[in-house]
Design an enzyme around this catalytic site. Sequence first.
Site, mmCIF file in Angstrom:
data_model
loop_
_atom_site.group_PDB
_atom_site.id
_atom_site.type_symbol
_atom_site.label_atom_id
_atom_site.label_comp_id
_atom_site.label_asym_id
_atom_site.label_seq_id
_atom_site.Cartn_x
_atom_site.Cartn_y
_atom_site.Cartn_z
ATOM 1 N N THR A 263 0.787 -1.232 -0.031
ATOM 2 C CA THR A 263 0.177 -0.155 0.071
ATOM 3 C C THR A 263 1.097 1.232 -0.289
ATOM 4 O OG1 THR A 263 -1.555 -1.554 1.272
ATOM 5 C CG2 THR A 263 -1.546 1.753 1.039
ATOM 6 N N ARG B 199 -11.580 -9.662 -1.870
ATOM 7 C CA ARG B 199 -11.108 -8.999 -0.585
ATOM 8 C C ARG B 199 -10.840 -7.726 -1.209
ATOM 9 N NH1 ARG B 199 -7.327 -6.471 1.544
ATOM 10 N NH2 ARG B 199 -7.289 -6.522 4.141
ATOM 11 N N GLY C 4 -9.446 -4.324 1.060
ATOM 12 C CA GLY C 4 -9.092 -3.382 2.856
ATOM 13 C C GLY C 4 -9.971 -2.431 2.905
ATOM 14 N N ASP C 5 -9.137 -1.352 3.560
ATOM 15 C CA ASP C 5 -9.344 0.066 3.496
ATOM 16 C C ASP C 5 -8.985 0.951 3.045
ATOM 17 O OD1 ASP C 5 -6.698 -1.046 4.803
ATOM 18 O OD2 ASP C 5 -7.045 1.458 5.361
#
Lengths: 184, 133
Positions: free
Chosen positions: B1, B29, B31-32
């Site tokens: 990231t 999936r 994530g944030d």
Amino acid sequence: MSIPVIVIHGGAGAIARSAMTPSKEQSFRQALTEIVATGQQILAAGGSAMDAVTEAVRLLEECPLFNAGHGAVFTHEQTHELDASVMDGQTLQAGAISCVSRVRNPVLLARAVMEHSEHVLFTGDGAEAFARAHGFEMVAADFFSTEDRLQQLHRARQRGGMMLDHDGAAEASGDPIDPDNKYG
Amino acid sequence: TVGAVALDAQGNLAAATSTGGLTNKQVGRVGDTPLIGAGCYANNRTVAVSCTGTGEMFMRAVTAYDISARMEYAGMTLVEACDAAVARLAELGGDGGLIAVDHLGNIALPFNTGGMYRGYGHVGELPQVDIYR
């Protein structure tokens, strides 16, 4: 008036600096330094904070060392899925995309969502359709792949787990994976 | 990231975050990173934040907005708010960190795991970079 400033990050990993080869560390340092300098130049020229963070993240996406854009990690299916977002503190406008696999610079698409859509988040095929409709550069699915990330996937598969961004211990120590990495 | 936060000469804040996710993650999936308030947030009244780490924990804690809320509602400083948010992250079992700049130009780079790649630079000064243990 405060002095303009830019801050960047290149991810989170279980591997510390001590486990990294000197040449690899130098590569990371050089990339980070150049990208910070670019952000500073944008701000010094009167550019907006949004312009500075967008360009900094675009450059990080272009650098194969980091887990975004070219150099992104692999999914279990040996594909790539990219996510990005931006937010403007002045207007509270925001844009985001998730699970794209053909858009070269996801952060630019996130910004386009913010600037050219009434919505905040597009995902998958819808995000890529939005990209095409707005003339974004589309790339082959393997554009994002690197040999280092492929080897990282193989190690993760062997261990049956997931990993955060940086698996430097393997190349530095010859150990197939950091034994302390709870993600692998 | 990867991510960036900035304060410009007009006093405006902005944040951006981008990722390929976790190695060997299940397809689909998320994530944030693309979730405003979890992995990315900016508000001129408070702070700009970009997060990196175990995304599920940042989502459960709504970490980026949590920092802004602590500053706006509880009157915390940037450092106090960031430290509290990272402590909350740890309580949830999350690893990672974040970068933040407030509306006054203060910066914070808290984390609770190694391998954090960071850089910052005020206009007119040399860029500072480090890889934190």
